[in-house]
Motif scaffolding. Structure first.
Motif, PDB file in Angstrom:
ATOM      1  N   ILE A 127      49.553 -50.768  38.655  1.00  0.00           N
ATOM      2  CA  ILE A 127      48.816 -50.005  39.658  1.00  0.00           C
ATOM      3  C   ILE A 127      49.771 -49.279  40.591  1.00  0.00           C
ATOM      4  CG2 ILE A 127      48.637 -51.815  41.443  1.00  0.00           C
ATOM      5  CD1 ILE A 127      45.716 -50.995  41.801  1.00  0.00           C
ATOM      6  N   ALA A 128      51.005 -49.793  40.667  1.00  0.00           N
ATOM      7  CA  ALA A 128      52.014 -49.133  41.513  1.00  0.00           C
ATOM      8  C   ALA A 128      52.412 -47.772  40.960  1.00  0.00           C
ATOM      9  CB  ALA A 128      53.244 -50.026  41.642  1.00  0.00           C
ATOM     10  N   ASN A 129      52.065 -47.503  39.679  1.00  0.00           N
ATOM     11  CA  ASN A 129      52.451 -46.237  39.039  1.00  0.00           C
ATOM     12  C   ASN A 129      51.326 -45.217  39.002  1.00  0.00           C
ATOM     13  OD1 ASN A 129      55.021 -47.303  38.434  1.00  0.00           O
ATOM     14  ND2 ASN A 129      54.175 -48.337  36.624  1.00  0.00           N
ATOM     15  N   LEU A 130      50.229 -45.524  39.688  1.00  0.00           N
ATOM     16  CA  LEU A 130      49.167 -44.524  39.770  1.00  0.00           C
ATOM     17  C   LEU A 130      49.660 -43.295  40.526  1.00  0.00           C
ATOM     18  CD1 LEU A 130      46.011 -46.720  40.549  1.00  0.00           C
ATOM     19  CD2 LEU A 130      46.614 -45.640  38.385  1.00  0.00           C
ATOM     20  N   SER A 131      48.887 -42.239  40.458  1.00  0.00           N
ATOM     21  CA  SER A 131      49.282 -40.957  41.040  1.00  0.00           C
ATOM     22  C   SER A 131      49.679 -41.097  42.509  1.00  0.00           C
ATOM     23  CB  SER A 131      48.132 -39.960  40.910  1.00  0.00           C
ATOM     24  OG  SER A 131      48.371 -38.796  41.664  1.00  0.00           O
ATOM     25  N   ILE A 132      50.758 -40.466  42.884  1.00  0.00           N
ATOM     26  CA  ILE A 132      51.154 -40.466  44.289  1.00  0.00           C
ATOM     27  C   ILE A 132      50.214 -39.582  45.111  1.00  0.00           C
ATOM     28  CG2 ILE A 132      53.576 -40.962  43.800  1.00  0.00           C
ATOM     29  CD1 ILE A 132      54.157 -37.985  44.193  1.00  0.00           C
ATOM     30  N   GLN A 133      49.313 -38.878  44.423  1.00  0.00           N
ATOM     31  CA  GLN A 133      48.301 -38.084  45.127  1.00  0.00           C
ATOM     32  C   GLN A 133      47.059 -38.908  45.477  1.00  0.00           C
ATOM     33  OE1 GLN A 133      47.432 -34.139  43.620  1.00  0.00           O
ATOM     34  NE2 GLN A 133      49.300 -34.124  42.384  1.00  0.00           N
TER      35      GLN A 133
END
Length: 928
Positions: free
Chosen positions: A331-337
């Motif tokens: 979940i830490a790699n979800l979109s930074i947007q």
């Protein structure tokens, strides 16, 4: 001349936009006017968002060269002039966000070149005129948020040029016409909130041009075709939420390469949710909230890994489902947007992954109401854009991270109902944008940091209740001038209530109860002119109750279990015995008789002046006789009933009794009475009588009916005779007020009219107070077991009293309701908790069985009945209404409208009251 006539109908022009409309300037240069280049003919009238108030002049029909009328976002009212039908050159008519009323003029069809009609006015009614079927050039038909009825007309299918069809928020009802499948140019289809039912016609799925598809908030049903992602290849936004679709979520939707927004909240989708990896690359919004979804995998939440490639994802909403398991590290790699992340109200457990701190664009993090354990990662305090953190109702432990103090934009922090310990970090004082901070029901200790009270932005609530905080309430609290609610109850705070509280001039709710505050109530609190709820109970406060409290706007005041003394005030809120509590103050006297306080003594001073003495001797309230008592001391204080027949019942109290079912009413020496005569032919009635006698003999509370006496005897024919005598409640039952028949309403002598919103809220508070007393404040708990409007009685002042304790039970740890089914009237179905209703229905057919059959009675049963009663008061519908069938009940009826359509189910009488209030306020402001 036509424009001058238009101006004359405008009653308010706050921006002065029409000042330029005068003879000194050519009309083509007037603001909002566009003319043709060659002939100086007016072609466009655009006065959008000018705050204009008035009606629309019929002379607008004389502007025969008009191509566009744009009057959106003003306050034009009255009818839409039929003269607009003369404008055969008109192409655009935009009247959105005004207050037009009446029906849509049929002769709009004469505007043969009209291609865009946009109207959303809440007072427009009736059916769409059949004449619109001839509008072959229509490209945009937007008629939203009105009260159009009669179904979506099939003739719309003949408007083959339509590209946009938006009818959201009307009262159309009926099915979606199959004819809409003929609109091959349609790219926007918005049918949300129209009370539509049935299935979506298959022809709709063949409209391959559709890119925006909104049909939420209806009652549509059936399965969604698995291939809809193929037949609708241009889908960009789809919202099917709040319907009753069932089956599987079409997995083929993930092949919709253009999809940006996908919303499918619906309680009946199957439990599995799978998102194939590598697809939905343009997805920005994904919502499957309020379903019963699970992924079905062993590591259930790992499906989130498939969303890692959605690099444009901004909103991920999976709240109110049945997801279980741990949040994956991916979940830490979800979109930074990503802006909003909603996982609340699931069954997630384990630690909260620190990787959430990598989502640097996050504004809202909602993980509340799960089973998370462990410490709150300090990394959560890293996203600088965080506006809301909701981690309440979990099992989190450890201390509140200092890193939260770095969040300069944080407005809402909810950590309630966890196991957090340690002190409240003073670094939270750095969160100068705080609107609401909720830390209630934890194990926090130490003093309250004064830094919290320097946050001037606080406006909603500061809730620190149910912890172990010590020390005084900091004097800096007076800096919270905009705070609405302060709750520090159930702590160990001590010393005096600070005078500086007077600086909290916006306070409406103040709860300081269950602490160790001492001293008197500060005079400075008289400046809290907006205070509505004040609870100072269970402290060590002393002195007299301040006289200024009579002038406050209080709706609820609890001063119980302190050491107050002297005479009770008698004005303002002190006139409403149901709105105040002063129990446990031994040295109070006077006040309203309903409070049960002794009279204040008069003592002589040395100067011969008489003064009131607040002290009094201990006295015990007289209890009613035991159930078998047949003799009373005095007719002045109680009634003696020794009837040998029903006729002698009336003679015994020397009244003119009128038989009404099994109840009598009468008056003895200006004391009004109500008698309940039990029909002993019904099995179990004697036990009901004993239960009610036992309950009411031991109860003394302002919101519970008072029993004067009871009678158990034998009539002239040798039959048992049992009756209870109550104080008469002149305004009858709540049920009569909510559901008066037309005959009752039209009766000139009937007081049964309509309850205002304020009265309904007051009654709800009264009933809640009665239940709170029965459950928690009367020695051993009593459960009513049969709460409903017919058992809520109203006195002269419309104060509610809970009555009919035939099913009541004194509860021990193993108690069960054992009263016979005869007491379970038809109205009980719908009020009982869902688990009990099946039992009650069975007992209706098996009357020899006893209620419960092993079903333990609990507080939850009474509370469920209470909330059904509240819903009935607010909607005006009984839970036994014919509308509620096949598992659909009053609770579902209310819930399906939240939050956007709640007005649609509110009792129409309340809506009329609200509209009248708004009109009166606007009129008053205008006059001012």
């Amino acid at each position: 001349m036509a424009l001058i006539a238009f101006k004359s109908k405008v009653s308010n022009d706050p921006q002065g936009i029409l000042k330029s409309w005068n003879d000194s300037i050519h009309f083509c240069r007037w603001k909002g006017i566009t003319c043709s280049r060659r002939r100086d003919r007016v072609t466009i009238l655009d006065l959008s968002s000018r705050d204009l108030v008035g009606s629309l002049s019929p002379f607008i029909g004389n502007l025969s060269f008009l191509r566009e009328i744009r009057l959106l976002n003003n306050t034009f009212h009255g009818d839409i002039p039929s003269e607009i039908g003369r404008l055969f050159r008109l192409q655009v008519l935009n009247l959105n966000e005004n207050s037009f009323e009446g029906k849509l003029p049929p002769n709009l069809s004469h505007c043969s070149n009209l291609n865009a009609l946009k109207i959303d006015n809440k007072k427009l009614v009736g059916k769409l005129p059949m004449e619109l079927a001839s509008m072959s050039k229509f490209k945009n038909l937007s008629i939203r948020f009105s009260h159009f009825t009669g179904g979506i007309p099939p003739f719309i299918g003949n408007l083959t040029s339509l590209a946009v069809l938006s009818t959201g928020g009307n009262d159309f009802g009926g099915n979606i016409p199959d004819a809409l499948g003929q609109l091959r140019s349609l790219w926007f289809l918005g049918l949300g909130g129209n009370n539509l039912f049935g299935k979506i016609p298959p022809s709709i799925y063949n409209l391959s041009m559709i890119s925006i598809f909104f049909i939420s908030n209806n009652q549509l049903e059936g399965n969604l075709p698995w291939e809809m992602g193929l037949t609708l290849p241009n889908l960009e936004q789809i919202n099917l939420g709040r319907n009753t679709f069932s089956g599987q979520i079409p997995i083929i939707l993930s092949n919709s390469s253009k999809l940006e927004r996908l919303e499918m909240p619906s309680k009946n989708f199957s439990r599995k949710l799978k998102v194939p990896p590598g697809l939905l690359q343009h997805l920005q919004w994904l919502s499957f909230a309020d379903n019963h979804l699970r992924s079905g995998d062993t590591n259930e939440m790992n499906f989130l890994t498939s969303l890692v490639n959605c690099s444009k994802l901004q909103y991920l909403v999976l709240a109110i489902n049945q997801f279980q398991g741990r949040l994956p590290k991916s979940i830490a790699n979800l979109s930074i947007q990503l802006i909003e992340l909603h996982f609340q109200r699931n069954n997630l457990f384990g630690d909260i992954t620190p990787g959430l701190g990598n989502l640097v664009g996050l504004s809202i993090l909602a993980l509340h109401d799960n089973q998370f354990t462990g410490k709150i990662p300090r990394e959560i305090g890293q996203p600088e854009q965080l506006d809301t953190i909701a981690l309440g109702i979990n099992k989190l432990s450890g201390e509140i991270p200092d890193s939260f103090g770095n969040l300069k934009l944080l407005r809402i922090l909810g950590l309630e109902q966890n196991k957090l310990n340690g002190s409240i970090p003073s670094s939270l004082g750095n969160c100068q944008s705080f609107k609401m901070l909720v830390l209630s029901q934890n194990d926090l200790s130490g003093s309250t940091p004064k830094e919290l009270f320097s946050i001037s932005a606080f406006s909603f609530a500061l809730c620190l209740s149910h912890n172990h905080l010590v020390g005084s309430l900091p004097i800096e609290i007076g800096q919270l001038r905009n705070l609405d609610a302060l709750d520090v109850s159930d702590n160990m705070l001590s010393r005096e209530i600070p005078n500086s509280l007077s600086g909290c001039i916006s306070l409406e709710f103040l709860f300081l109860d269950r602490n160790h505050f001492q001293g008197s109530i500060p005079e400075s609190l008289s400046s809290l002119r907006g205070i509505l709820f004040l609870d100072l109970s269970v402290n060590n406060l002393t002195g007299k109750i301040p006289q200024y409290m009579e002038n406050l706007t209080l709706e609820y005041l609890n001063l119980s279990f302190n050491n107050f003394e002297g005479e009770m005030p008698t004005k303002g809120i002190f006139r409403n015995a149901s709105a105040i509590s002063v129990e446990g103050n031994k040295n109070l006297c006077g006040g309203m008789a309903e409070l049960g306080l002794p009279k204040c003594r008069i003592k002589a001073t040395k100067k011969g002046v008489l003064e009131e003495d607040g002290t009094h001797a201990d006295s015990k309230s007289a209890l009613p006789p035991s159930p078998k008592a047949v003799k009373a001391d005095s007719l002045e204080e109680r009634v003696t009933l020794l009837p040998s027949s029903n006729a002698k019942l009336g003679d015994a109290i020397n009244v003119h009794c009128k038989l009404c079912g099994n109840k009598y009413s009468g008056e003895k020496k200006k004391r009004r009475l109500k008698l309940k005569v039990l029909d002993l032919l019904y099995r179990g009635a004697s036990k009901s009588f004993m239960a009610e006698c036992e309950a009411l003999t031991n109860i003394r509370y302002r919101n519970i009916v008072k029993i004067i006496t009871s009678c158990s005897s034998i009539d002239s024919q040798g039959n048992d005779f049992k009756a209870l005598v109550y104080e008469l409640m002149p305004n009858g039952s709540l049920d009569n007020w909510l559901h008066a028949s037309a005959q009752e309403t039209n009766n000139a002598q009937s007081r049964v009219q309509s309850l205002s919103l304020l009265q309904r809220i007051s009654i709800a508070i009264d009933v809640a107070s009665a239940l709170d007393y029965l459950h928690y404040h009367f020695g051993k708990p009593i459960f009513h077991c049969d709460l409903k409007p017919s058992n809520v009685l109203l006195d002269n002042d419309m104060i509610a009293h809970v009555g009919d304790f035939g099913l009541a039970k004194f509860i021990s740890s193993n108690s069960k309701c054992q009263t016979k089914v005869v007491q379970l009237e038809s109205g009980t179905i719908g009020y009982a908790a869902p688990g009990d209703e099946k039992i009650i229905m069975l007992l209706k057919f098996c009357s020899f069985l006893q209620y419960g059959m092993g079903s333990e009675v609990s507080i939850s049963g009474d509370i469920y009945s209470y909330w059904i009663l509240v819903l009935e008061m607010m909607t005006g519908k009984k839970p036994t209404d014919n509308l509620f069938q096949g598992g659909f009940n009053l609770h579902h009826y209310a819930r399906m409208t939240l939050p956007d359509q709640i007005v649609e189910i509110v009792d129409p009488k309340l809506v009329q009251e609200a509209e009248a209030t708004i009109v009166n306020r606007q009129r008053s402001r205008f006059n001012t």
